[in-house]
Design a protein around this motif. Structure first.
Motif, PDB file in Angstrom:
ATOM      1  N   SER A   1      -4.174   7.988   0.612  1.00  0.00           N
ATOM      2  CA  SER A   1      -3.632   6.985   1.542  1.00  0.00           C
ATOM      3  C   SER A   1      -4.742   6.151   2.160  1.00  0.00           C
ATOM      4  O   SER A   1      -4.572   4.943   2.364  1.00  0.00           O
ATOM      5  CB  SER A   1      -2.789   7.661   2.624  1.00  0.00           C
TER       6      SER A   1
ATOM      7  N   GLN B   1      -5.817  11.462   9.352  1.00  0.00           N
ATOM      8  CA  GLN B   1      -4.570  11.114   8.672  1.00  0.00           C
ATOM      9  C   GLN B   1      -3.661  10.291   9.577  1.00  0.00           C
ATOM     10  O   GLN B   1      -3.046   9.322   9.130  1.00  0.00           O
ATOM     11  CB  GLN B   1      -3.846  12.382   8.222  1.00  0.00           C
TER      12      GLN B   1
ATOM     13  N   THR C   1       7.456   7.212   1.547  1.00  0.00           N
ATOM     14  CA  THR C   1       6.284   7.421   0.696  1.00  0.00           C
ATOM     15  C   THR C   1       5.845   8.875   0.637  1.00  0.00           C
ATOM     16  O   THR C   1       5.629   9.421  -0.450  1.00  0.00           O
ATOM     17  CB  THR C   1       5.123   6.545   1.191  1.00  0.00           C
ATOM     18  N   GLU C   2       5.686   9.514   1.782  1.00  0.00           N
ATOM     19  CA  GLU C   2       5.231  10.907   1.744  1.00  0.00           C
ATOM     20  C   GLU C   2       6.278  11.794   1.082  1.00  0.00           C
ATOM     21  O   GLU C   2       5.939  12.706   0.316  1.00  0.00           O
ATOM     22  CB  GLU C   2       4.918  11.407   3.147  1.00  0.00           C
TER      23      GLU C   2
ATOM     24  N   CYS D   1      -5.717   3.490  -0.355  1.00  0.00           N
ATOM     25  CA  CYS D   1      -4.695   2.436  -0.426  1.00  0.00           C
ATOM     26  C   CYS D   1      -4.817   1.484   0.763  1.00  0.00           C
ATOM     27  O   CYS D   1      -4.686   0.265   0.604  1.00  0.00           O
ATOM     28  CB  CYS D   1      -3.305   3.053  -0.463  1.00  0.00           C
TER      29      CYS D   1
ATOM     30  N   LEU E   1       0.470   4.039  -2.985  1.00  0.00           N
ATOM     31  CA  LEU E   1       0.241   5.456  -2.727  1.00  0.00           C
ATOM     32  C   LEU E   1       1.148   6.312  -3.607  1.00  0.00           C
ATOM     33  O   LEU E   1       0.694   7.289  -4.229  1.00  0.00           O
ATOM     34  CB  LEU E   1       0.490   5.745  -1.241  1.00  0.00           C
TER      35      LEU E   1
ATOM     36  N   TRP F   1      -2.212   6.451   8.801  1.00  0.00           N
ATOM     37  CA  TRP F   1      -0.813   6.015   8.906  1.00  0.00           C
ATOM     38  C   TRP F   1      -0.676   4.864   9.894  1.00  0.00           C
ATOM     39  O   TRP F   1       0.068   3.905   9.659  1.00  0.00           O
ATOM     40  CB  TRP F   1       0.076   7.174   9.359  1.00  0.00           C
TER      41      TRP F   1
ATOM     42  N   CYS G   1       5.795  11.356  -2.560  1.00  0.00           N
ATOM     43  CA  CYS G   1       4.598  12.047  -3.045  1.00  0.00           C
ATOM     44  C   CYS G   1       4.844  13.547  -3.184  1.00  0.00           C
ATOM     45  O   CYS G   1       4.419  14.180  -4.166  1.00  0.00           O
ATOM     46  CB  CYS G   1       3.428  11.783  -2.104  1.00  0.00           C
TER      47      CYS G   1
ATOM     48  N   HIS H   1       0.821  -1.209   0.000  1.00  0.00           N
ATOM     49  CA  HIS H   1       0.000   0.000   0.000  1.00  0.00           C
ATOM     50  C   HIS H   1       0.855   1.259   0.000  1.00  0.00           C
ATOM     51  O   HIS H   1       0.460   2.289  -0.535  1.00  0.00           O
ATOM     52  CB  HIS H   1      -1.023   0.028   1.143  1.00  0.00           C
ATOM     53  N   TYR H   2       2.051   1.209   0.560  1.00  0.00           N
ATOM     54  CA  TYR H   2       2.942   2.369   0.495  1.00  0.00           C
ATOM     55  C   TYR H   2       3.392   2.631  -0.944  1.00  0.00           C
ATOM     56  O   TYR H   2       3.417   3.774  -1.404  1.00  0.00           O
ATOM     57  CB  TYR H   2       4.162   2.153   1.391  1.00  0.00           C
TER      58      TYR H   2
END
Length: 212
Positions: free
Chosen positions: A164, A99, A67-68, A167, A18, A103, A71, A14-15
């Protein structure tokens, strides 16, 4: 022609999804390079990430870890002025809590999948039992608060929170961890996002190593 960004990750993650969704939604062409052996302890197998984690975005100037971070880098690379809503731009405490719980859920699912399905450790262990309980409580909170959170978001083309969350929710069924059946608002949200072309182009799958 400039070198195309290369995303190193797993189609089952999922990471990674995303990051791929951000690239697809922002119209950024990229090459995808799957990692097949998650048991590897060699940073070279993770595009040089010393933390042995995925995904990694490889640019001509170097790798981007996390990941972030990826992005945000993709958003900076986008050729059009997309309105991307980041965590620090969420309008209130409830949205920021949402959020944080997304996470948490993503981390908890990695904990459960890697520990029980990959490492074969017993689900009865308090480490996994507590993770599963906290995961269910987080999903219940998200389900109860989703409508008000989404209504309060400012105009945007894309948000880290919604992407996210999708995902995470899609990964529940893919990895057969928890069911979405009790969470009607979350299930409806996931169904709507599933129709997006970018979602269909990045559907979860297990990467198969080519022979030889």
């Amino acid at each position: 022609m400039p070198e195309q960004p290369r995303l190193v990750g797993r189609s089952s993650s999922h990471y990674t999804r995303l990051a791929r969704l951000f690239a697809e939604e922002l119209g950024i062409a990229y090459a995808f390079e799957p990692v097949h052996d998650l048991a590897s302890r060699d940073p070279a197998d993770y595009a040089g990430n010393p933390a042995l984690k995925l995904p990694v975005l490889v640019l001509p100037e170097g790798p981007v870890f996390g990941t972030e971070n990826i992005c945000r880098t993709l958003a900076a690379l986008a050729g059009e002025p997309f309105r991307v809503l980041w965590t620090e731009q969420l309008p209130d405490l409830r949205a920021r809590n949402a959020q944080e719980l997304v996470w948490h859920g993503m981390g908890a699912q990695v904990q459960m999948v890697f520990g029980m399905q990959v490492a074969g450790l017993p689900a009865q262990n308090v480490y996994f039992a507590k993770a599963a309980d906290g995961f269910r409580h987080a999903l219940a909170w998200l389900d109860a608060n989703l409508e008000s959170v989404l209504k309060g978001l400012p105009p945007r083309d894309l948000s880290l929170l919604e992407t996210s969350l999708f995902c995470l929710l899609e990964h529940l069924g893919f990895r057969d961890t928890l069911t979405l059946a009790p969470y009607h608002h979350l299930a409806a949200f996931a169904a709507a996002w599933r129709e997006r072309p970018a979602s269909q182009r990045t559907a979860y799958a297990f990467d198969v190593a080519m022979p030889g």
